[in-house]
Design a protein around this motif. Structure first.
Motif, PDB file in Angstrom:
ATOM      1  N   PRO A 241      -3.774  19.317  46.623  1.00  0.00           N
ATOM      2  CA  PRO A 241      -4.657  18.674  47.739  1.00  0.00           C
ATOM      3  C   PRO A 241      -3.459  18.731  49.084  1.00  0.00           C
ATOM      4  CG  PRO A 241      -3.382  17.218  46.010  1.00  0.00           C
ATOM      5  CD  PRO A 241      -3.630  18.823  45.344  1.00  0.00           C
ATOM      6  N   THR A 256      -0.827  12.206  40.864  1.00  0.00           N
ATOM      7  CA  THR A 256      -1.172  13.506  40.971  1.00  0.00           C
ATOM      8  C   THR A 256      -0.935  14.568  42.152  1.00  0.00           C
ATOM      9  OG1 THR A 256      -3.089  13.098  42.098  1.00  0.00           O
ATOM     10  CG2 THR A 256      -3.491  12.770  39.608  1.00  0.00           C
ATOM     11  N   ALA A 258      -1.763  13.660  45.088  1.00  0.00           N
ATOM     12  CA  ALA A 258      -3.026  13.228  46.068  1.00  0.00           C
ATOM     13  C   ALA A 258      -2.666  11.929  46.444  1.00  0.00           C
ATOM     14  CB  ALA A 258      -4.121  13.573  45.535  1.00  0.00           C
ATOM     15  N   ASP A 277     -11.102  15.797  48.290  1.00  0.00           N
ATOM     16  CA  ASP A 277      -9.980  16.626  47.644  1.00  0.00           C
ATOM     17  C   ASP A 277      -8.686  15.996  47.863  1.00  0.00           C
ATOM     18  OD1 ASP A 277     -12.295  17.908  46.750  1.00  0.00           O
ATOM     19  OD2 ASP A 277     -11.582  19.771  47.799  1.00  0.00           O
ATOM     20  N   CYS A 278      -8.320  15.394  48.893  1.00  0.00           N
ATOM     21  CA  CYS A 278      -6.836  15.023  49.509  1.00  0.00           C
ATOM     22  C   CYS A 278      -6.613  13.816  48.619  1.00  0.00           C
ATOM     23  CB  CYS A 278      -6.897  15.073  50.938  1.00  0.00           C
ATOM     24  SG  CYS A 278      -7.524  13.397  51.802  1.00  0.00           S
ATOM     25  N   CYS A 279      -7.472  12.896  47.945  1.00  0.00           N
ATOM     26  CA  CYS A 279      -7.109  11.792  47.315  1.00  0.00           C
ATOM     27  C   CYS A 279      -7.520  11.689  45.969  1.00  0.00           C
ATOM     28  CB  CYS A 279      -7.762  10.565  48.208  1.00  0.00           C
ATOM     29  SG  CYS A 279      -9.281  10.403  47.922  1.00  0.00           S
ATOM     30  N   GLU A 280      -6.962  10.615  45.454  1.00  0.00           N
ATOM     31  CA  GLU A 280      -7.204  10.632  43.885  1.00  0.00           C
ATOM     32  C   GLU A 280      -8.903   9.776  43.679  1.00  0.00           C
ATOM     33  OE1 GLU A 280      -3.744   8.550  42.466  1.00  0.00           O
ATOM     34  OE2 GLU A 280      -3.041  10.407  41.884  1.00  0.00           O
ATOM     35  N   TRP A 289      -5.884   7.274  37.426  1.00  0.00           N
ATOM     36  CA  TRP A 289      -6.259   7.735  38.705  1.00  0.00           C
ATOM     37  C   TRP A 289      -6.122   9.261  38.662  1.00  0.00           C
ATOM     38  CZ3 TRP A 289      -8.588   5.377  42.744  1.00  0.00           C
ATOM     39  CH2 TRP A 289      -8.784   3.893  42.561  1.00  0.00           C
ATOM     40  N   ASN A 291      -7.051  13.381  40.158  1.00  0.00           N
ATOM     41  CA  ASN A 291      -7.426  14.160  41.376  1.00  0.00           C
ATOM     42  C   ASN A 291      -8.457  15.446  40.881  1.00  0.00           C
ATOM     43  OD1 ASN A 291      -6.335  16.938  43.356  1.00  0.00           O
ATOM     44  ND2 ASN A 291      -7.485  15.182  44.387  1.00  0.00           N
ATOM     45  N   PRO A 293     -10.983  17.887  42.698  1.00  0.00           N
ATOM     46  CA  PRO A 293     -11.659  18.517  43.616  1.00  0.00           C
ATOM     47  C   PRO A 293     -12.724  19.058  43.758  1.00  0.00           C
ATOM     48  CG  PRO A 293      -9.888  20.093  42.849  1.00  0.00           C
ATOM     49  CD  PRO A 293     -10.018  18.668  41.944  1.00  0.00           C
TER      50      PRO A 293
END
Ligand code: FAD
Length: 443
Positions: A241, A256, A258, A277-280, A289, A291, A293
């Motif tokens: 991420p 993770t 992210a 994709d940058c977050c959970e 939680w 990640n 993508p």
């Protein structure tokens, strides 16, 4: 109110489009460091393989269309920093953009192996549309028509097919023993057979050490298992991420790595959302939680963030980990947890793997499918599934995803009311047979 969206891949455009639809009075600016916004990255292998001829077919929505909808799109513009106190984004070059609400949709970046020569001409990663355009153009020019793919994940697999379609002899180099470890080795055997029958060489347990200029071809990959020449080397060993800005802003990152968000896609700062994709995302089976993508998740999270920031409360109810890809004549799909993830989530997994024909044998065509189901021994709940076969793997995994989504016990999966007619399935579908088999395993 002023909304700034950073990132124009999938999640950013989805957020901006939804927010402008819900509240046309919002002043929305979406910035993208690249040249393109809102395109189907998932279709890039099919563009490279020339199934899709023209890159314009990959564009979902042009900047002009966004502007007509009230979203100001600025391409070739990179956000360099964010001042949360004064609520401004600083762009490379010094310009500042004030905001009341900020959306981070910065996506993920390809992981590089960090070996000498990975920056040589002819070495590619595939993440954004210019990468795909560059690969397709380069493929037209190469003479010895050989490619090496480093990494046997789903993108590496899709690219095998694309290279074969483009008439390029392909070798895969993989660190692990089996490709795509999300699928069990028994099912992975089908993948190996498919690669072999399409004359793709897979070098397992092979570490890439360096890339140098080649002799007969442009490049040479040095591994612990020998030297291999090719004109093109694709590095496809995964993504990470993109959280540089978020980290500098002091936003909370999850386990993770992210960006941590809540079900409304809000980050740890009340004026900042994150999507894609940058977050959970919340995994409904592991209750953790995670990640993942994937583009469908980015789109849904974007819609939820867009609704919330426009004043229409909404939640993203989470994921169950459904995923699929195609390899030549195979559908390869999975959902939920695998054994390792199930144990990590505190379950006691028990599993079954069955092989069978999707439709009655009397009908023509190859329909042999491998289906693996996983359940929790103590609660009887379905935990995950994997399927590989030429026909019907994705539809079965989608059905099982719905079962996982609603938390069905395996016992009920064994009697699910599924549409039956001989051209599509059998009276007892492979889903029923696997679930009943699993019931026996559980005792
Ligand atoms: P991205 O699409 O990566 O967009 C993020 C954008 O942010 C980028 O364009 C980047 O340039 C921009 N950006 C980052 N930082 C800044 C900054 N500081 N300033 C300005 N701009 C910035 N998913 C599926 O679900 N199914 C599939 O079959 C599938 N196939 C795939 C095949 C390939 C070859 C690839 C590469 C991906 C595939 N995916 C698939 C994954 C899917 O494409 C991604 O999950 C999706 O694009 C994520 O969207 P996003 O908006 O979060 O990130």
């Amino acid at each position: 109110r002023r909304v700034v969206v950073i990132g124009g891949g999938a999640g950013g455009p989805s957020t901006a489009a939804e927010a402008s639809r819900r509240d046309p009075s919002l002043s929305i600016t979406m910035i993208e460091q690249g040249e393109y916004v809102s395109y189907a990255a998932c279709s890039m292998p099919y563009y490279i393989g020339d199934l899709i001829k023209d890159e314009s077919k990959l564009i979902a929505r042009t900047p002009e269309k966004f502007r007509e909808g009230g979203v100001d799109v600025r391409t070739g513009v990179q956000a360099e920093g964010v001042d949360l106190k004064d609520q401004v984004v600083t762009l490379v070059g010094g310009e500042t953009l004030p905001f009341d609400v900020l959306v981070l949709a910065t996506g993920a970046r390809p992981i590089l192996p960090g070996i000498p020569g990975e920056d040589l001409e002819g070495v590619f990663t595939l993440k954004q549309l210019p990468d795909a355009i560059g690969i397709k153009k380069y493929l037209r020019e190469i003479k010895c028509r050989k490619a090496i793919i480093v990494g046997a994940g789903f993108i590496g697999m899709e690219m095998c097919e694309a290279f074969v379609d483009a008439g390029v002899e392909t070798t895969m180099v993989n660190m692990g023993k089996m490709p795509v470890p999300r699928w069990d080795p028994e099912l992975g055997q089908l993948i190996l057979e498919s690669l072999k029958s399409h004359r793709i060489k897979l070098l397992a347990e092979t570490k890439s050490l360096a890339i140098e200029k080649g002799g007969s071809c442009n490049l040479r990959l040095i591994t612990n298992n020998g030297h291999f020449e090719a004109d093109l080397i694709l590095l496809a060993i995964g993504v990470r991420p993109s959280v540089g800005l978020a980290g500098e802003m002091g936003l909370v990152l999850g386990r993770t790595g992210a960006i941590s968000v809540n079900l409304s896609q809000r980050t740890s700062h009340p004026s900042v959302y994150a999507v894609g994709d940058c977050c959970e995302a919340f995994h409904r089976v592991s209750k953790q939680w995670t990640n993942v993508p994937l583009g469908d998740i980015a789109n849904k999270q974007g819609r939820v963030a867009g609704q919330n920031l426009a004043g229409f409360p909404s939640i993203f109810p989470g994921i169950v980990g459904a995923q699929a890809f195609k390899l030549f004549d195979l559908e390869i799909a999975a959902t939920g947890l695998d054994e390792r993830e199930a144990i990590a989530a505190g379950y006691s997994p028990v599993s079954t793997l069955i092989w069978g024909e999707v439709v009655p044998l009397s009908l023509p065509g190859e329909t042999r499918l491998g289906l693996k189901l996983l359940a929790d021994k103590s609660t009887g709940l379905l935990l995950g599934a994997q399927a590989v076969g030429p026909h019907g793997a994705v539809s079965r995994i989608n059905t099982l995803s719905a079962a996982l989504w609603s938390g069905l016990p395996v016992e009920e999966v064994g009697y699910l009311d599924l549409a039956y007619a001989p051209p599509f399935s059998r009276a007892w579908d492979l889903i029923h047979i696997a679930a009943q088999d699993l019931m026996k395993e559980m005792g």
